[in-house]
Design an enzyme around this catalytic site. Sequence first.
Site, PDB file in Angstrom:
ATOM      1  N   GLU A 190       0.856  -1.161  -0.052  1.00  0.00           N
ATOM      2  CA  GLU A 190       0.231  -0.014   0.198  1.00  0.00           C
ATOM      3  C   GLU A 190       0.833   1.274   0.054  1.00  0.00           C
ATOM      4  O   GLU A 190       0.602   2.191  -0.682  1.00  0.00           O
ATOM      5  CB  GLU A 190      -0.921   0.099   1.250  1.00  0.00           C
ATOM      6  CG  GLU A 190      -1.886  -1.238   1.220  1.00  0.00           C
ATOM      7  CD  GLU A 190      -3.013  -0.793   0.169  1.00  0.00           C
ATOM      8  OE1 GLU A 190      -3.042   0.156  -0.626  1.00  0.00           O
ATOM      9  OE2 GLU A 190      -3.886  -1.923  -0.058  1.00  0.00           O
ATOM     10  N   ASP A 196      -4.392  -9.973  -8.288  1.00  0.00           N
ATOM     11  CA  ASP A 196      -4.733  -9.146  -9.295  1.00  0.00           C
ATOM     12  C   ASP A 196      -3.294  -8.329  -9.984  1.00  0.00           C
ATOM     13  O   ASP A 196      -2.970  -8.631 -11.006  1.00  0.00           O
ATOM     14  CB  ASP A 196      -5.700  -8.195  -8.803  1.00  0.00           C
ATOM     15  CG  ASP A 196      -5.644  -7.384  -7.867  1.00  0.00           C
ATOM     16  OD1 ASP A 196      -4.445  -7.753  -7.047  1.00  0.00           O
ATOM     17  OD2 ASP A 196      -6.286  -6.788  -7.275  1.00  0.00           O
ATOM     18  N   GLU A 240     -18.246  -6.633  -2.902  1.00  0.00           N
ATOM     19  CA  GLU A 240     -17.031  -7.034  -2.586  1.00  0.00           C
ATOM     20  C   GLU A 240     -16.808  -8.202  -3.229  1.00  0.00           C
ATOM     21  O   GLU A 240     -15.778  -8.694  -3.830  1.00  0.00           O
ATOM     22  CB  GLU A 240     -16.628  -6.781  -1.114  1.00  0.00           C
ATOM     23  CG  GLU A 240     -14.822  -7.006  -0.991  1.00  0.00           C
ATOM     24  CD  GLU A 240     -14.230  -5.719  -1.634  1.00  0.00           C
ATOM     25  OE1 GLU A 240     -13.034  -5.984  -1.426  1.00  0.00           O
ATOM     26  OE2 GLU A 240     -14.693  -4.971  -2.231  1.00  0.00           O
ATOM     27  N   GLU A 266     -12.045  -0.069 -10.104  1.00  0.00           N
ATOM     28  CA  GLU A 266     -11.501  -1.263 -11.294  1.00  0.00           C
ATOM     29  C   GLU A 266     -12.663  -1.230 -12.359  1.00  0.00           C
ATOM     30  O   GLU A 266     -12.016  -1.254 -13.269  1.00  0.00           O
ATOM     31  CB  GLU A 266     -11.553  -2.602 -10.368  1.00  0.00           C
ATOM     32  CG  GLU A 266     -10.092  -2.751  -9.537  1.00  0.00           C
ATOM     33  CD  GLU A 266     -10.289  -2.208  -8.233  1.00  0.00           C
ATOM     34  OE1 GLU A 266      -9.019  -2.002  -7.730  1.00  0.00           O
ATOM     35  OE2 GLU A 266     -11.467  -1.869  -7.765  1.00  0.00           O
TER      36      GLU A 266
END
Length: 661
Positions: free
Chosen positions: A212, A357, A461, A480
């Site tokens: 992050e 991902d 989610e 996304e």
Amino acid sequence: MQWRSIVVGLLVLRLTLSCLLWLAFGLVPSWGFNFPLNFNFNLHKIEFFRENEGVTVKTNSWSQQTQNHGESDTRQTSCPKMGDDSSKRSYLNLFDGNRDEYARKYNSFPDTLKTKMRHMAKEMFYFGYDNYMKYAFPEDELNPIDCQGRGPDVLNPSNININDVLGNYSLTLIDTLDTLVVLGNVSEFHRAVKLVIETVSFDKDSTVQVFEANIRILGSLISSHILLTDSKHPFGNVALKDYDNELLHLAHDLAVRLLPAFENTGTGIPFPRVNLKNGVPPDSINETCTAGAGSLLVEFGILSRLIGDSTFEWVARRAVRALWSLRSNETGLLGNVVNIQTGQWVGKQSGLGAGMDSFYEYLLKSYILFGEKEDYRMFQAAYGSIQNHLRRGRESCNEGEGDPPLYVNVNMFSGQIMNTWIDSLQAFFPGLQVLSGDVENAICLHAFYYAIWKRFGALPERYNWHLQAPDVLFYPLRPELVESTYLLYQATKNPFYLHVGMDILQSLEKHAKVRCGYATLHHVVDKSKEDRMESFFLSETCKYLYLLFDEDNPLHNSENKYIFTTEGHMVPIDERFREKQCNDLFPCLDDAAPGQHPTSQPPSNSTNVNSTPRPHTHLVLLGLLCLCGTAHCAPTRASLRGGLSWGPIAPSVPPHPPPRL
């Protein structure tokens, strides 16, 4: 026999009426507000419809395969390539040529409406940004319902949902910097840069997730530094008077503080978290996810090439290679959680969503940026394994028998289905398919996620594709689906995607807007909210929505070509980043001896990052800027507290062409 004749007659009558109804209304989309939901593609339009009762399930149906999760379809599935069949129309005409209501609605998007949506996206951004600056700065995030700032949860260090992201370093302001440039607000960009330079320090007792901090903070600092120093001025003259590379110094400082994650690990795969002052916490776990460890190469690689210190790119590339070496020999797939000391897979699920991902994303984007053939070979192999083992449904996206394609979660070793849910992060994948050139499959998968959005006005989610209902109900304003919508519009210029963007924009305005910003949806059905606005809402969601409707943005018309990081930060495709590294520093996978990892030892001319860190100044980095093709290599030294010394600029090297976009 008479009753049989009556039954047959009724069945024939029902079939006839069904055909008439289909002819009358079948071309008008019913957007699936009632489950079960399905969708169908042909060569002229996208059509969403309700599945008829009593229809026999086709052979290549992923819905049929769910009856036994242990049965997996491992047959070879080939993606249709453009031009393979001259009788097929181009994907550019997928929605053209219809005269029905659907075509009249979706085949055009007036300029006046585009202007309105662009202004709406801009107002959405500023409503969130201005309230953050008013009520929350210098804290990390805005609580948009209570109109207060939010920082790390110091009273509960185990609250990783908050503490992984918030490091007490004005996260939202930093993450948002280049969005201000996209919106053309140079004066506010300059003000924000000055605030970062004057107020932000990474010398904090904060334990954050390496992934992050890398994508949100390091990536934005690098992107903003490049924008400030770009002599071509693609966004106008955004240069800041008296700017002296302060953002790059901050980026370097942060990256050095992240380096302890790569120390004392048996595989080269980094620890998931570090304390910015003290290094890896003593109680740190030895497990990390594939995406978290394997999505550092873009930011670390650019930083290495900007400052002339190879250490950062080397540790990031070593982690990628280590993960790649652990893939299954049978399927070529990777798992989602690995032990960094033993290399054993703790989580054997292989999918496209959370935990995996951006690993795939950065294989391709690293190749586009750096021109390293190794990265593209890995991406091609990974994409082939995904198509062979994760993809279910009919072979062709736009035609044939059975269900449209869907990518499921499988066991990395057997390819067998492990569960029947997908998560919202997987909605990034159509955008990656666009970048790789597989536009038709991108169209197909994007439509699946848009169908879910149409039903709920958001993406849950997790969504159970077998039960056709949400599994996890919250939506934290993720970008996304918007990102994939934007990239598909850039690839096809089909106005359908402008309608998708308008739908998303209006849904966010209707369901997420609160007193001081936009709030996470706690429940996509009843639209209850949580008091949190994550930084990626401003840095990505609003940015992609604005760019979708801004055809004349300098990003689209500049001679400079850009690519977005996984956090939506712009970085140019620049020859500076495509200069060859010395082979002894980054040996190719093909050069490794059998059974030996090619990067098991650090290069002899750089600091051993497996050494024990010293408190506060845990590393003094000795990097090497190699001038390939010459006999000269100029060493550069940079320390945590010291200034940057710049090596000579390498001569231009003809880059490897990226995949055609």
